[in-house]
Design a protein around this motif. Structure first.
Motif, mmCIF file in Angstrom:
data_model
loop_
_atom_site.group_PDB
_atom_site.id
_atom_site.type_symbol
_atom_site.label_atom_id
_atom_site.label_comp_id
_atom_site.label_asym_id
_atom_site.label_seq_id
_atom_site.Cartn_x
_atom_site.Cartn_y
_atom_site.Cartn_z
ATOM 1 N N SER A 76 53.557 58.079 64.954
ATOM 2 C CA SER A 76 53.729 58.482 66.358
ATOM 3 C C SER A 76 53.535 59.961 66.624
ATOM 4 N N GLY A 77 53.145 60.730 65.639
ATOM 5 C CA GLY A 77 52.894 62.146 65.869
ATOM 6 C C GLY A 77 54.110 63.020 65.594
ATOM 7 N N TRP A 78 53.903 64.336 65.664
ATOM 8 C CA TRP A 78 54.923 65.313 65.309
ATOM 9 C C TRP A 78 56.113 65.306 66.256
ATOM 10 N N ALA A 79 55.912 64.877 67.493
ATOM 11 C CA ALA A 79 56.983 64.940 68.489
ATOM 12 C C ALA A 79 58.120 63.974 68.192
ATOM 13 N N ILE A 80 57.886 62.979 67.327
ATOM 14 C CA ILE A 80 58.930 61.997 67.028
ATOM 15 C C ILE A 80 60.055 62.585 66.190
ATOM 16 N N VAL A 81 59.792 63.705 65.525
ATOM 17 C CA VAL A 81 60.757 64.283 64.581
ATOM 18 C C VAL A 81 61.786 65.137 65.309
ATOM 19 N N ASN A 82 63.032 65.006 64.908
ATOM 20 C CA ASN A 82 64.111 65.846 65.416
ATOM 21 C C ASN A 82 64.149 67.097 64.544
ATOM 22 N N TRP A 83 63.415 68.140 64.946
ATOM 23 C CA TRP A 83 63.232 69.306 64.083
ATOM 24 C C TRP A 83 64.509 70.099 63.837
ATOM 25 N N ALA A 122 68.521 71.872 59.703
ATOM 26 C CA ALA A 122 69.851 71.772 59.092
ATOM 27 C C ALA A 122 69.751 71.301 57.646
ATOM 28 N N ILE A 123 68.846 70.353 57.396
ATOM 29 C CA ILE A 123 68.661 69.860 56.029
ATOM 30 C C ILE A 123 68.129 70.972 55.133
ATOM 31 N N ALA A 124 67.177 71.752 55.646
ATOM 32 C CA ALA A 124 66.648 72.866 54.858
ATOM 33 C C ALA A 124 67.749 73.877 54.533
ATOM 34 N N SER A 125 68.638 74.125 55.502
ATOM 35 C CA SER A 125 69.726 75.081 55.247
ATOM 36 C C SER A 125 70.694 74.553 54.198
ATOM 37 N N SER A 126 70.794 73.209 54.085
ATOM 38 C CA SER A 126 71.715 72.639 53.097
ATOM 39 C C SER A 126 71.255 72.904 51.675
ATOM 40 N N TRP A 127 69.963 73.193 51.507
ATOM 41 C CA TRP A 127 69.478 73.541 50.175
ATOM 42 C C TRP A 127 70.169 74.800 49.662
ATOM 43 N N VAL A 128 70.571 75.669 50.583
ATOM 44 C CA VAL A 128 71.261 76.907 50.207
ATOM 45 C C VAL A 128 72.776 76.735 50.310
ATOM 46 N N ILE A 184 64.332 60.773 63.147
ATOM 47 C CA ILE A 184 63.366 60.408 64.183
ATOM 48 C C ILE A 184 64.064 59.465 65.160
ATOM 49 N N ASP A 185 63.461 59.302 66.320
ATOM 50 C CA ASP A 185 63.990 58.376 67.321
ATOM 51 C C ASP A 185 63.216 57.067 67.214
ATOM 52 N N PRO A 186 63.825 55.991 66.706
ATOM 53 C CA PRO A 186 63.078 54.737 66.532
ATOM 54 C C PRO A 186 62.626 54.130 67.850
ATOM 55 N N ASP A 187 63.323 54.467 68.939
ATOM 56 C CA ASP A 187 62.915 53.914 70.237
ATOM 57 C C ASP A 187 61.553 54.447 70.653
ATOM 58 N N GLY A 207 60.911 60.516 53.558
ATOM 59 C CA GLY A 207 60.063 59.347 53.716
ATOM 60 C C GLY A 207 59.994 58.877 55.153
ATOM 61 N N VAL A 208 61.159 58.830 55.823
ATOM 62 C CA VAL A 208 61.188 58.409 57.231
ATOM 63 C C VAL A 208 60.436 59.403 58.103
ATOM 64 N N MET A 209 60.612 60.685 57.841
ATOM 65 C CA MET A 209 59.923 61.705 58.632
ATOM 66 C C MET A 209 58.407 61.564 58.486
ATOM 67 N N GLY A 210 57.928 61.441 57.250
ATOM 68 C CA GLY A 210 56.486 61.355 57.033
ATOM 69 C C GLY A 210 55.882 60.115 57.646
ATOM 70 N N ALA A 211 56.541 58.961 57.427
ATOM 71 C CA ALA A 211 56.014 57.728 58.007
ATOM 72 C C ALA A 211 56.100 57.759 59.527
#
Length: 525
Positions: A169-176, A181-187, A115-118, A160-164
Motif C-alpha cells: 500500500s505504499g509508504w503512507a501506511i506506516v506509522n513512522w 520509537a523502536i529505533a530509540s529502543s535500540w539505545v 501499520i493500519d490494516p484498515d 516484516g509487517v512494515m515491509g510487506a
C-alpha cells in the motif's frame, strides 16, 4: 587412513547425525501442523493458503524458541545455577504455560500499530501481507540464530509487517513515529538495563563481597535483594502475563508485588542465617544464596515471555484465520485467537528452544563475559525492573535488548574495576622505581594482578602479617584492596550482537516485502 583419521570422520558424522535429527524433529512438528490444519479446514476456500500460513507460523515459533528464550535462562546456565538440560526443561514448560494460560483471548495482528490494516482494505491482500511478514521475520530470526546473535523477535515481526505493508500500500501506511520509537529502543533498552544491572552488582560488591566477612554482610543485605526480586517479578507477571487474562491496574500489581516481597523478606532472612555457618566465607559462599532465586527468575521470565511473545508468531496467523475462516477483518488491528493457534505457538517455541536453543544459551550465558550467580542475579533482577519502570514511563523497550544490556553492563563494570586495579598497580610500581627492592615489588604485584580474586585476598593478608617488612606499604596495600576486581567483555560478541540489532527491522522489512510480492505474483490471475 589412520586410526586418528577414522576418529575424526566418526566425530564429524556424529555431529551431522545430531543436526539431521534436530532438523527431522522440527520437520515432524511442522508436518503434524500441516496435517491437522488440512484435516480441520480442508473444506474452506483457499484452505491451502491457511495451511501455508500455519506452517509459517509454526516455523516462526520454532525460531523464537531458538533465539529469544536464551535471554531468560542464559545467565542462570552460564553461572552454573542449573544445567543446560534443566534450563531447557524449565524454560520450555513455562514458555508453553505462559503462551497457553496467559497468551490472551485477543491478539494484535499488527504489532505495536506499525501499520493500519484498515488501509489495506482487501482481505486477500491483508492475508498476503501477514504471510509475507511472518515468513520474512522467521527467516531473519533463523539467520540471526545461525550467526549466534540474539535479536528482538518483536522487532523482527515489526520489520516484516512494515515491509510487506509498504509493498502492498505504499509508504503512507506506516506509522513512522512508532518506527522512531523502536529505533530509540535500540539505545534506551540496553543502556537502561545495563545501568541498572551494573548498579545492582556494584551495590552487592560494595556492601557484601568486598567485606572482610562477606557471609555476615550477606545475611543483612541478601534478604532485601530477594524481597526486591519477589516484588519485581510478581509485579512483572501481573502486568505482562495476568493482565492478558483479567484487567489489573498498575497499583494493584504493585501492591501484590509488595505483599510477595514482604513474605520473601520474612521467610528468607532466618533461612539465610541458619545456612550461613555452612557457607565458605568468600564469593563462592555468597553465590550459593542465589541458586534458587535464579531458577525461579528463569521460570518466571520464561512464563512472561511466552505470554507476550507468542503473539509474534501467532498474531499475524490469527488475523489470517479470521479472514479465511470467518470471512472478515476486525477493526483496530486485533483478532480473536483460537486455542489451536496458541497451541501451535506454544509448542513451536518449546520445540525451537529444545532443538536449537543451546547455541544462543551458551552465547548469552558464558561467551560475552564470565558470569557467576551474584552477577546473573543482578542481570535477571535488572531485566524485570527495567521492563516495569520503562513501561510505566512510556519508554519504548525490548526485553531482549534489556537482558543483553544487563550482561554488557555487568561486564563493563568488571572491566572498569580491572582498569582501576591496573592503574593502582602502576602507581605503586612507579613509587618504587629506583628502589633496591623494585624487582621484588614488581614480581609481587604482577603475581597479584594475575591471581584470582580469592588468591588476591590471601596475598594481601600475608603482606599485612609481614607489617613493616613487607615490600609494599600499608597505604599501598589499602589501595590494592579497594581495587580488588577484574574481567572483560568480548568485543567481537558486542559488535556482532549490536550490528544484528541495528539491521533487524530493515532486513525483516526487505524480506517481508520480497515474500509479499512473490505471494502476490502467485495468487493474482
Amino acid at each position: 587412513m589412520t586410526l586418528q583419521d577414522y576418529s575424526k570422520v566418526e566425530k564429524a558424522a556424529g555431529i551431522s547425525r545430531a543436526e539431521v535429527g534436530r532438523l527431522g524433529v522440527a520437520i515432524l512438528f511442522i508436518g503434524v501442523v500441516t496435517i491437522w490444519v488440512g484435516e480441520r479446514y480442508g473444506h474452506i476456500d483457499q484452505a491451502y493458503l491457511l495451511i501455508v500460513a500455519a506452517v509459517i507460523g509454526a516455523y516462526m515459533a520454532i525460531n523464537i524458541g531458538a533465539n529469544d528464550v536464551a535471554n531468560n535462562v542464559g545467565p542462570a546456565v552460564g553461572s552454573l545455577a542449573m544445567t543446560l538440560t534443566t534450563a531447557i526443561i524449565i524454560a520450555a514448560t513455562f514458555e508453553a504455560a505462559g503462551a497457553i494460560i496467559a497468551g490472551g483471548n485477543v491478539v494484535s495482528t499488527v504489532k505495536n500499530g506499525i501499520i493500519d490494516p484498515d488501509t489495506i482494505g482487501d482481505p486477500n491482500v491483508f492475508v498476503w501481507v501477514m504471510t509475507g511478514a511472518l515468513l520474512g521475520a522467521a527467516i531473519w530470526l533463523n539467520i540471526a540464530t545461525w550467526l549466534g546473535a540474539p535479536v528482538s523477535t518483536t522487532h523482527s515481526i515489526v520489520g516484516g509487517v512494515m515491509g510487506a505493508g509498504i509493498a502492498s500500500s505504499g509508504w503512507a501506511i506506516v506509522n513512522w513515529p512508532v518506527i522512531g520509537a523502536i529505533a530509540s529502543s535500540w539505545v534506551i533498552s540496553p543502556l537502561v538495563g545495563g545501568l541498572i544491572a551494573a548498579g545492582l552488582l556494584y551495590l552487592l560488591e560494595r556492601f557484601v563481597l568486598w567485606k572482610d566477612d562477606p557471609i555476615a554482610a550477606a545475611t543483612r543485605l541478601v534478604p532485601w535483594l530477594l524481597a526486591l526480586m519477589a516484588w519485581t517479578f510478581t509485579t512483572y507477571i501481573c502486568l505482562k502475563g495476568v493482565s492478558n487474562i483479567v484487567t489489573i491496574q498498575t497499583w494493584m500489581a504493585g501492591l501484590l508485588g509488595l505483599g510477595a516481597g514482604l513474605v520473601v523478606l520474612v521467610a528468607s532472612r532466618p533461612r539465610i542465617v541458619r545456612r550461613a555457618p555452612s557457607l565458605t566465607p568468600d564469593r563462592h559462599g555468597v553465590n550459593q544464596l542465589f541458586t534458587l532465586p535464579l531458577i525461579f527468575a528463569a521460570a518466571l521470565l520464561s512464563f512472561a515471555h511466552g505470554a507476550n511473545d507468542v503473539a509474534n508468531a501467532v498474531g499475524p496467523l490469527a488475523g489470517i484465520v479470521e479472514v479465511l475462516v470467518d470471512g472478515g477483518m476486525s477493526t483496530g488491528g486485533e483478532a480473536p485467537i483460537p486455542l489451536w493457534v496458541l497451541i501451535i505457538g506454544a509448542i513451536g517455541i518449546s520445540v525451537g528452544l529444545a532443538l536449537f536453543g543451546p547455541k544462543l544459551i551458551r552465547t548469552v550465558g558464558s561467551e560475552i563475559t564470565e558470569l557467576d550467580r551474584s552477577r546473573a542475579f543482578c542481570i535477571a533482577l535488572a531485566a524485570g525492573l527495567t521492563v516495569i519502570v520503562a513501561s510505566q514511563l512510556g519508554m519504548p523497550i525490548s526485553s531482549t535488548h534489556v537482558a543483553l544490556g544487563g550482561i554488557f553492563g555487568v561486564g563493563f563494570l568488571r572491566e572498569f574495576l580491572q582498569q582501576r586495579m591496573s592503574q593502582v598497580i602502576e602507581n605503586v610500581l612507579n613509587s618504587h622505581r629506583g628502589d633496591r627492592h623494585f624487582e621484588e615489588v614488581e614480581r609481587v604485584l604482577r603475581d597479584f594482578q594475575n591471581a584470582p580474586p580469592e588468591a588476591k585476598r590471601t596475598m594481601l593478608a600475608q603482606l599485612d602479617e609481614m607489617g613493616q617488612e613487607a615490600v609494599i606499604t600499608a597505604a599501598q596495600r589499602k589501595k590494592l584492596k579497594k581495587a580488588l576486581k577484574r574481567q572483560l567483555v568480548k568485543r567481537s560478541h558486542l559488535l556482532r550482537i549490536v550490528s544484528a540489532w541495528i539491521i533487524t527491522v530493515p532486513t525483516s522489512a526487505l524480506l517481508g516485502a520480497l515474500f509479499y510480492f512473490a505471494l502476490r505474483g502467485m495468487m493474482l490471475p
